[in-house]
Scaffold this active site. Structure first.
Site, short mmCIF file in Angstrom:
data_model
loop_
_atom_site.label_atom_id
_atom_site.label_comp_id
_atom_site.label_asym_id
_atom_site.label_seq_id
_atom_site.Cartn_x
_atom_site.Cartn_y
_atom_site.Cartn_z
N LYS A 104 31.26 16.11 -33.82
CA LYS A 104 30.31 15.36 -33.00
C LYS A 104 30.99 14.13 -32.41
O LYS A 104 32.03 13.67 -32.91
CB LYS A 104 29.09 14.94 -33.82
CG LYS A 104 29.39 14.22 -35.13
CD LYS A 104 28.11 14.05 -35.96
CE LYS A 104 28.43 13.44 -37.32
NZ LYS A 104 27.21 13.31 -38.17
N ARG A 114 16.18 10.67 -44.25
CA ARG A 114 16.31 9.32 -43.72
C ARG A 114 15.72 8.34 -44.73
O ARG A 114 14.52 8.37 -45.00
CB ARG A 114 15.61 9.20 -42.37
CG ARG A 114 15.35 7.77 -41.86
CD ARG A 114 16.61 6.94 -41.68
NE ARG A 114 17.62 7.54 -40.83
CZ ARG A 114 17.66 7.38 -39.50
NH1 ARG A 114 16.75 6.65 -38.89
NH2 ARG A 114 18.63 7.95 -38.82
N ARG A 131 13.88 15.21 -42.85
CA ARG A 131 13.86 15.81 -41.52
C ARG A 131 14.46 17.21 -41.64
O ARG A 131 15.65 17.36 -41.92
CB ARG A 131 14.64 14.94 -40.54
CG ARG A 131 14.07 13.53 -40.42
CD ARG A 131 14.98 12.61 -39.65
NE ARG A 131 16.28 12.46 -40.29
CZ ARG A 131 17.28 11.75 -39.79
NH1 ARG A 131 17.15 11.15 -38.63
NH2 ARG A 131 18.43 11.66 -40.44
N ARG A 166 21.00 20.91 -36.46
CA ARG A 166 20.62 19.51 -36.34
C ARG A 166 19.18 19.29 -36.81
O ARG A 166 18.29 20.09 -36.50
CB ARG A 166 20.76 19.04 -34.89
CG ARG A 166 22.16 19.22 -34.33
CD ARG A 166 22.18 18.97 -32.83
NE ARG A 166 21.35 19.92 -32.11
CZ ARG A 166 21.08 19.82 -30.81
NH1 ARG A 166 21.57 18.82 -30.11
NH2 ARG A 166 20.32 20.73 -30.22
N ASP A 222 21.33 8.19 -43.60
CA ASP A 222 21.12 9.63 -43.62
C ASP A 222 21.83 10.23 -44.82
O ASP A 222 23.02 9.96 -45.05
CB ASP A 222 21.66 10.27 -42.33
CG ASP A 222 20.91 9.80 -41.09
OD1 ASP A 222 19.77 9.30 -41.24
OD2 ASP A 222 21.46 9.91 -39.98
N GLU A 242 25.52 8.92 -42.59
CA GLU A 242 25.50 7.85 -41.60
C GLU A 242 24.75 6.65 -42.16
O GLU A 242 23.85 6.79 -42.99
CB GLU A 242 24.81 8.29 -40.29
CG GLU A 242 25.58 9.30 -39.49
CD GLU A 242 24.98 9.54 -38.09
OE1 GLU A 242 24.12 8.74 -37.67
OE2 GLU A 242 25.37 10.53 -37.46
N ASN A 290 22.75 3.82 -40.24
CA ASN A 290 22.27 3.48 -38.91
C ASN A 290 21.82 2.02 -38.87
O ASN A 290 20.82 1.65 -39.48
CB ASN A 290 21.10 4.39 -38.52
CG ASN A 290 21.52 5.85 -38.45
OD1 ASN A 290 22.04 6.29 -37.45
ND2 ASN A 290 21.31 6.57 -39.54
#
Length: 313
Positions: free
Chosen positions: A160, A210, A224, A232, A272, A280, A282
């Site tokens: 990515k 999340r 999610r 994804r 995440d 991640e 964020n």
């Protein structure tokens, strides 16, 4: 306490009031008696030693199609405000980075949330590199041979853009996939940035969690789940939010990263987690607080404002 609060964000007239975290934060600020001002990043400026913004004082309401009332356009000195929210969405490009440099000039006398210096130095896919024991095998590289060597080692990988967001440009390359060179060529034609490649985590089929942290403390999570046939899980591309609790591993991850986030002024953060791995952190414009509030009734916006107000006393 009444605070003067400015929101630097994408056009507020276009937001989904049932999902947008910036709207929910503004709504809660208004409930708490704070004065609201709004401007878009292109209207931020340095003028004669001052950091200014052209925008509108505003009020918000939870009414579809009539959710914001804007005053006349005026120019303000952001040093006159108590709080500025850095809330525009990525891409994390030079335009975004320039706004962090400008906002640095008023912080911390005006509290910028999140701290722009560390937003600039800790973008989502780079801050995790400080915690290799928590993350899946990862390589960041521009060189195709380096990326090929990583794929040869791990066979099934996710490729990515380093500074992408919302699931855009995310590819799973399985053991038999032959598209790595073509994708590298495609990305190379778009920009000069490196790519990030990580070992694929099969647990993503069960969801990408999340977890929301406020001033370094976990306050809840949503799961999610990818749509059928998707790798994804981002809600921008059809991921389905589900109610979920925090596991011992989630709390272990938060305990490891929380003190650093608090020290660096990252008040509102969304991490995440896939399976047992942190993927991640964020800090630029995290989301998820409205979904979490609907699932378990936790008013995350209230917790965020309590943290900010404590810093302003």
């Amino acid at each position: 306490m009444t605070l003067k609060v400015a929101f630097q964000m994408d056009p507020i007239t276009d937001v989904n009031i049932n999902a947008d975290s910036s709207f929910r934060i503004a709504e809660e600020a208004q409930v708490r008696g704070h004065e609201l001002f709004y401007y878009t990043p292109d209207n931020l400026a340095y003028e004669n030693g001052k950091i200014t913004a052209r925008g509108h004082f505003m009020t918000v309401q939870r009414v579809e199609g009539d959710h914001v009332t804007l005053g006349d356009e005026v120019s303000v000195d952001l040093a006159d405000f108590d709080v500025v929210w850095l809330r525009q969405d990525p891409p994390f490009d030079m335009g975004y980075i320039t706004t962090t440099h400008l906002l640095d000039r008023i912080h911390p006398d005006t509290l910028v949330v999140n701290d722009p210096f560390w937003v600039r130095n800790y973008p989502e896919k780079l801050l995790v590199l400080d915690f290799p024991e928590l993350t899946p095998p990862t390589t960041i590289a521009r060189n195709l041979d380096t990326i090929k060597a990583f794929k040869d080692e791990h066979s099934d990988v996710i490729l990515k853009p380093l500074y992408g967001n919302g699931g855009a440009g995310v590819f799973r390359l399985g053991p038999q996939d032959r598209n790595l060179a073509s994708l590298h060529e495609l990305f190379s034609g778009i920009n000069s940035e490196p790519l990030i490649v990580q070992k694929f985590l099969p647990d993503v089929s069960n969801g990408d969690k999340r977890v929301i942290l406020v001033d370094g403390e976990p306050v809840g999570a949503i799961n999610r789940v990818p749509a059928a046939g998707e790798t994804r899980s981002n809600m921008h591309v059809g991921g389905r939010p589900e109610k979920v609790g925090l596991t011992e591993r989630d709390l272990e991850i938060c305990a490891a990263i929380g003190p650093l986030l608090r020290e660096k002024g990252q008040v509102f953060v969304g991490i995440d987690v896939i399976g047992d791995y942190l993927t991640e952190i964020n800090v630029t414009s995290p989301t998820g607080i409205q979904e979490l509030e609907r699932f378990d009734g936790t008013n995350i916006a209230e917790k965020i404002w309590m943290a900010i107000e404590a810093k302003r006393t």
